[in-house]
Design a protein around this motif. Sequence first.
Motif, PDB file in Angstrom:
ATOM      1  N   ASP A  18      31.285 -58.301 -25.747  1.00 19.06           N
ATOM      2  CA  ASP A  18      30.247 -57.345 -26.124  1.00 19.06           C
ATOM      3  C   ASP A  18      30.685 -55.907 -25.853  1.00 19.06           C
ATOM      4  N   GLU A  22      31.192 -53.130 -28.738  1.00 17.92           N
ATOM      5  CA  GLU A  22      30.304 -51.966 -28.730  1.00 17.92           C
ATOM      6  C   GLU A  22      31.074 -50.652 -28.616  1.00 17.92           C
ATOM      7  N   GLN A  26      31.533 -47.713 -32.310  1.00 15.51           N
ATOM      8  CA  GLN A  26      30.813 -46.445 -32.193  1.00 15.51           C
ATOM      9  C   GLN A  26      30.982 -45.520 -33.399  1.00 15.51           C
ATOM     10  N   GLU A 165      22.088 -51.769 -33.611  1.00 17.75           N
ATOM     11  CA  GLU A 165      23.363 -52.050 -32.945  1.00 17.75           C
ATOM     12  C   GLU A 165      23.651 -51.075 -31.803  1.00 17.75           C
ATOM     13  N   ASP A 168      23.073 -51.699 -26.763  1.00 19.51           N
ATOM     14  CA  ASP A 168      24.169 -52.473 -26.189  1.00 19.51           C
ATOM     15  C   ASP A 168      23.678 -53.722 -25.462  1.00 19.51           C
TER      16      ASP A 168
END
Length: 384
Positions: A18, A22, A26, A165, A168
């Motif tokens: 994850d 993440e 960006q 999205e 987080d």
Amino acid sequence: MKYLDIEASQLKVVGGFDTAKEIAEQPELWIKIFEKLVRDKERIAPFLNSVLKETKKIILTGAGTSAYIGHSVEGCIQRNTGITTVSIATTHIVSHPNDYLERETPTLLISFARSGNSPESIAVVKLADTYLNHCFHLIITCSEEGDLAKYSSKNKHMVFLLPPESNDKSLAMTGSYSGMLLTILLMSNFDKLDSKKEVVKAIVKYANQLLHKKLDQIRKIAQLDFTRAVFLGSGPLYGTAMESHLKLQELTDGLVICKNDSYLGFRHGPKAVVDENTLLVYYFSNNKKVLQYEIDLVQGMGVGKRPLKQIGITTREECIPFIDDLIVLDDDESIIIDDEYLSVCYIVLGQLLGFYKSLNLNLQPDSPSTTGAISRVVKGVKIY
């Protein structure tokens, strides 16, 4: 599928899927945020125009990572609006509201939150509504299910939800931080939103260089045997230094102790923390005058204990003494990116250092706290 040059299957094994995803996504998120702001123009513009006409003071607030956003944008917002703007953490306001909330001063409270469920987040908007005779709220958050997004104020207020999205899943805030930071920067000069498209494209390009061309360089730095790290930044980049300090420290579960400061402030005592186990990270300004102060500090590091390694990030090729590793982002843009926008993409360096160091220490970046001392949403805070 790879994220940060590691196969997704391997990331899941080491507990970093994850966080890696993440961090890596960006730049795409920033484009979506810009597009959402453009779509929501007819809702946002009238609200901002209305409340800014009545506002005499702007307070930027949040807890932890969300509080650091304000330190990168307070100067920009004050310049663009002509209104006194201060960054004050919710964790300060909750315990001492009388020190920060001026009853007779019309105030716009801008709240930042990933989940919107931190006890202090909802407490501060309630306190503002109670203490202030004239109060307005702009809530910028990543979760439509959060308490903050659902808050109904008696005063004029607006909620801006980032794309889903941005919320987080991992413990450390990454896309949520940079996404909320970009959002308020674009809102601070909303009448000129269309002109910021090229700026957004530029910071996307810079971030993609960090995420692709510079990964090996950053990974090797993270492999060094440092137990301390210091991040320095000026003006808007001071907020980046603050957030980088937290990112590396929480992703390493405190095994790397971190500090942050401004370049000029570092001379006044904090420099004593530097020893042979210290990684020193410089966020260099795009402003030539500011850069002079920064280079002076770097030169001054030649006196006293030498850190393990000194690294820096810049958009210009500069001859900087004592720097061991300079990360240069190719600057082929026709526009000079202001430091407040550099703060959006420069934070990727701090995130990557934290991620790779976490793996090197055999921790799980998605949940690095082995004792549960820190959690995704703070618990145990009692509001009195």
